[in-house]
Design a protein around this motif. Sequence first.
Motif, PDB file in Angstrom:
ATOM      1  N   LEU A   1       0.821  -1.208   0.000  1.00  0.00           N
ATOM      2  CA  LEU A   1       0.000   0.000   0.000  1.00  0.00           C
ATOM      3  C   LEU A   1       0.857   1.260   0.000  1.00  0.00           C
ATOM      4  CD1 LEU A   1      -2.731  -1.158   2.533  1.00  0.00           C
ATOM      5  CD2 LEU A   1      -3.030  -0.819   0.068  1.00  0.00           C
ATOM      6  N   ALA A   2       1.944   1.243   0.777  1.00  0.00           N
ATOM      7  CA  ALA A   2       2.833   2.404   0.814  1.00  0.00           C
ATOM      8  C   ALA A   2       3.484   2.633  -0.550  1.00  0.00           C
ATOM      9  CB  ALA A   2       3.893   2.225   1.895  1.00  0.00           C
ATOM     10  N   ARG A   3       3.899   1.561  -1.203  1.00  0.00           N
ATOM     11  CA  ARG A   3       4.506   1.711  -2.529  1.00  0.00           C
ATOM     12  C   ARG A   3       3.505   2.269  -3.540  1.00  0.00           C
ATOM     13  NH1 ARG A   3       8.000  -3.947  -2.346  1.00  0.00           N
ATOM     14  NH2 ARG A   3       9.830  -3.035  -1.310  1.00  0.00           N
ATOM     15  N   GLN A   4       2.259   1.822  -3.463  1.00  0.00           N
ATOM     16  CA  GLN A   4       1.226   2.360  -4.358  1.00  0.00           C
ATOM     17  C   GLN A   4       1.019   3.853  -4.104  1.00  0.00           C
ATOM     18  OE1 GLN A   4      -2.333  -0.011  -3.799  1.00  0.00           O
ATOM     19  NE2 GLN A   4      -1.261  -1.916  -4.306  1.00  0.00           N
ATOM     20  N   ARG A   5       0.955   4.223  -2.830  1.00  0.00           N
ATOM     21  CA  ARG A   5       0.686   5.610  -2.480  1.00  0.00           C
ATOM     22  C   ARG A   5       1.842   6.535  -2.875  1.00  0.00           C
ATOM     23  NH1 ARG A   5      -2.961   7.464   1.081  1.00  0.00           N
ATOM     24  NH2 ARG A   5      -3.263   5.359   1.897  1.00  0.00           N
ATOM     25  N   LEU A   6       3.065   6.026  -2.797  1.00  0.00           N
ATOM     26  CA  LEU A   6       4.240   6.871  -2.948  1.00  0.00           C
ATOM     27  C   LEU A   6       4.943   6.712  -4.296  1.00  0.00           C
ATOM     28  CD1 LEU A   6       5.516   6.142   0.646  1.00  0.00           C
ATOM     29  CD2 LEU A   6       4.724   8.364  -0.153  1.00  0.00           C
ATOM     30  N   HIS A   7       4.332   6.010  -5.223  1.00  0.00           N
ATOM     31  CA  HIS A   7       5.027   5.695  -6.473  1.00  0.00           C
ATOM     32  C   HIS A   7       5.322   6.932  -7.320  1.00  0.00           C
ATOM     33  CE1 HIS A   7       0.985   6.011  -8.293  1.00  0.00           C
ATOM     34  NE2 HIS A   7       1.606   6.160  -9.435  1.00  0.00           N
ATOM     35  N   THR A   8       4.624   8.024  -7.077  1.00  0.00           N
ATOM     36  CA  THR A   8       4.866   9.256  -7.853  1.00  0.00           C
ATOM     37  C   THR A   8       5.975  10.121  -7.249  1.00  0.00           C
ATOM     38  OG1 THR A   8       3.119  10.427  -6.639  1.00  0.00           O
ATOM     39  CG2 THR A   8       2.486   9.326  -8.700  1.00  0.00           C
ATOM     40  N   TYR A   9       6.580   9.655  -6.154  1.00  0.00           N
ATOM     41  CA  TYR A   9       7.658  10.400  -5.514  1.00  0.00           C
ATOM     42  C   TYR A   9       8.977   9.661  -5.762  1.00  0.00           C
ATOM     43  CZ  TYR A   9       3.885  12.772  -3.012  1.00  0.00           C
ATOM     44  OH  TYR A   9       2.759  13.492  -2.687  1.00  0.00           O
ATOM     45  N   PRO A  10       9.742  10.073  -6.775  1.00  0.00           N
ATOM     46  CA  PRO A  10      10.964   9.330  -7.112  1.00  0.00           C
ATOM     47  C   PRO A  10      12.042   9.380  -6.039  1.00  0.00           C
ATOM     48  CG  PRO A  10      10.815  11.355  -8.396  1.00  0.00           C
ATOM     49  CD  PRO A  10       9.495  11.193  -7.700  1.00  0.00           C
ATOM     50  N   HIS A  11      11.939  10.331  -5.115  1.00  0.00           N
ATOM     51  CA  HIS A  11      12.965  10.449  -4.065  1.00  0.00           C
ATOM     52  C   HIS A  11      12.626   9.615  -2.830  1.00  0.00           C
ATOM     53  CE1 HIS A  11       9.903  13.326  -2.833  1.00  0.00           C
ATOM     54  NE2 HIS A  11      10.454  13.394  -1.633  1.00  0.00           N
ATOM     55  N   VAL A  12      11.573   8.813  -2.897  1.00  0.00           N
ATOM     56  CA  VAL A  12      11.144   7.996  -1.751  1.00  0.00           C
ATOM     57  C   VAL A  12      11.423   6.518  -2.025  1.00  0.00           C
ATOM     58  CG1 VAL A  12       9.209   7.277  -0.311  1.00  0.00           C
ATOM     59  CG2 VAL A  12       9.365   9.651  -1.106  1.00  0.00           C
ATOM     60  N   GLN A  13      12.067   5.861  -1.061  1.00  0.00           N
ATOM     61  CA  GLN A  13      12.261   4.411  -1.079  1.00  0.00           C
ATOM     62  C   GLN A  13      11.341   3.780  -0.044  1.00  0.00           C
ATOM     63  OE1 GLN A  13      16.682   4.407  -0.290  1.00  0.00           O
ATOM     64  NE2 GLN A  13      16.574   2.658  -1.681  1.00  0.00           N
ATOM     65  N   VAL A  14      10.635   2.723  -0.406  1.00  0.00           N
ATOM     66  CA  VAL A  14       9.814   1.968   0.538  1.00  0.00           C
ATOM     67  C   VAL A  14      10.402   0.565   0.618  1.00  0.00           C
ATOM     68  CG1 VAL A  14       7.516   1.120   1.105  1.00  0.00           C
ATOM     69  CG2 VAL A  14       7.772   3.318  -0.068  1.00  0.00           C
ATOM     70  N   LEU A  15      10.924   0.214   1.796  1.00  0.00           N
ATOM     71  CA  LEU A  15      11.658  -1.031   1.966  1.00  0.00           C
ATOM     72  C   LEU A  15      11.024  -1.896   3.046  1.00  0.00           C
ATOM     73  CD1 LEU A  15      15.283   0.454   1.977  1.00  0.00           C
ATOM     74  CD2 LEU A  15      14.011  -0.469   0.024  1.00  0.00           C
ATOM     75  N   GLN A  16      10.951  -3.181   2.780  1.00  0.00           N
ATOM     76  CA  GLN A  16      10.418  -4.112   3.782  1.00  0.00           C
ATOM     77  C   GLN A  16      11.551  -4.547   4.703  1.00  0.00           C
ATOM     78  OE1 GLN A  16       8.146  -7.360   2.188  1.00  0.00           O
ATOM     79  NE2 GLN A  16       7.197  -7.790   4.159  1.00  0.00           N
ATOM     80  N   ARG A  17      11.439  -4.155   5.959  1.00  0.00           N
ATOM     81  CA  ARG A  17      12.464  -4.464   6.958  1.00  0.00           C
ATOM     82  C   ARG A  17      11.795  -4.767   8.296  1.00  0.00           C
ATOM     83  NH1 ARG A  17      15.025  -4.307   2.937  1.00  0.00           N
ATOM     84  NH2 ARG A  17      16.962  -3.166   2.456  1.00  0.00           N
ATOM     85  N   ILE A  18      12.359  -5.728   9.009  1.00  0.00           N
ATOM     86  CA  ILE A  18      11.937  -6.001  10.380  1.00  0.00           C
ATOM     87  C   ILE A  18      12.890  -5.260  11.301  1.00  0.00           C
ATOM     88  CG2 ILE A  18      11.675  -7.753  12.184  1.00  0.00           C
ATOM     89  CD1 ILE A  18      10.915  -9.745   9.995  1.00  0.00           C
ATOM     90  N   VAL A  19      12.362  -4.340  12.081  1.00  0.00           N
ATOM     91  CA  VAL A  19      13.177  -3.558  13.014  1.00  0.00           C
ATOM     92  C   VAL A  19      13.444  -4.393  14.261  1.00  0.00           C
ATOM     93  CG1 VAL A  19      13.157  -1.479  14.469  1.00  0.00           C
ATOM     94  CG2 VAL A  19      12.253  -1.392  12.134  1.00  0.00           C
ATOM     95  N   PRO A  20      14.698  -4.446  14.733  1.00  0.00           N
ATOM     96  CA  PRO A  20      15.851  -3.611  14.381  1.00  0.00           C
ATOM     97  C   PRO A  20      16.791  -4.225  13.361  1.00  0.00           C
ATOM     98  CG  PRO A  20      16.321  -4.781  16.386  1.00  0.00           C
ATOM     99  CD  PRO A  20      14.937  -5.213  15.967  1.00  0.00           C
ATOM    100  N   ASP A  21      16.384  -5.330  12.697  1.00  0.00           N
ATOM    101  CA  ASP A  21      17.271  -5.961  11.723  1.00  0.00           C
ATOM    102  C   ASP A  21      17.451  -5.063  10.506  1.00  0.00           C
ATOM    103  OD1 ASP A  21      17.262  -8.112  13.422  1.00  0.00           O
ATOM    104  OD2 ASP A  21      15.740  -9.227  12.310  1.00  0.00           O
ATOM    105  N   ASN A  22      18.653  -5.046   9.972  1.00  0.00           N
ATOM    106  CA  ASN A  22      18.939  -4.386   8.692  1.00  0.00           C
ATOM    107  C   ASN A  22      18.621  -2.895   8.674  1.00  0.00           C
ATOM    108  OD1 ASN A  22      19.713  -6.898   7.428  1.00  0.00           O
ATOM    109  ND2 ASN A  22      17.531  -7.409   7.373  1.00  0.00           N
ATOM    110  N   LEU A  23      18.768  -2.228   9.802  1.00  0.00           N
ATOM    111  CA  LEU A  23      18.628  -0.776   9.777  1.00  0.00           C
ATOM    112  C   LEU A  23      19.798  -0.195   8.984  1.00  0.00           C
ATOM    113  CD1 LEU A  23      17.517  -0.122  13.450  1.00  0.00           C
ATOM    114  CD2 LEU A  23      16.192   0.417  11.398  1.00  0.00           C
ATOM    115  N   PRO A  24      19.563   0.857   8.212  1.00  0.00           N
ATOM    116  CA  PRO A  24      20.607   1.374   7.310  1.00  0.00           C
ATOM    117  C   PRO A  24      21.809   1.927   8.056  1.00  0.00           C
ATOM    118  CG  PRO A  24      18.730   2.867   7.395  1.00  0.00           C
ATOM    119  CD  PRO A  24      18.305   1.631   8.116  1.00  0.00           C
TER     120      PRO A  24
END
Length: 204
Positions: A84-107
């Motif tokens: 749903l987030a990817r659908q909503r934000l697909h028109t914003y090229p500067h936004v990344q939507v990533l599937q992550r389980i917190v706190p694993d793989n925090l950038p």
Amino acid sequence: MKSNTAYDQEYFDALYALNQGDPWQYEQRWYEQRKRQICLALLPQLRFESAIEIGCSNGVFSQELAQRTDSLMCLDANDTAIQLARQRLHTYPHVQVLQRIVPDNLPKQKFQLIVVSEILYYLNPTALDQVLTWLHTALEPGGCILSCHWRTPISGYSLNGEDIHQYLKVHLNYTHHLSLQDSDFLVDLWLNTAQSVAELEGLR
């Protein structure tokens, strides 16, 4: 009582399935709209070069953050929320939507704005400590951390918003800039600078 692991997949899958992808009615409730506007108004800068939202859900707040950021990373663990987030934000090229389980793989990179809201009371103490450790390395000089949490206890979870914000106030090694105590939720803001907003704009 929930298992209190770092991420309770069955709990969130059920929430999204029963509530048509919007478990908290972000789009319908004035409570949610008002809370978002309060959080946005408290930010110390009009615009941020880099930002991350941990626990973006279906991207309603992310869409508003996207309009005030040059680069925005949105994280969530739930399959439906990510779609749903990817659908909503697909028109914003500067936004990344990533599937992550917190706190694993925090950038590993640093951010000017970190939004960590409505999520920390779902974590177990070990995961909460890991998020805190990450926060101490992830904020740019002059950046800020925004945290907002529901004050009412959540059935099946041992922590509530009061616990989370007290924990952050005690353990975060940044300048605590402000607190807002609404009857229903708490908002706290930390800055990686000792200067106030007025000082940053040369008014003092």
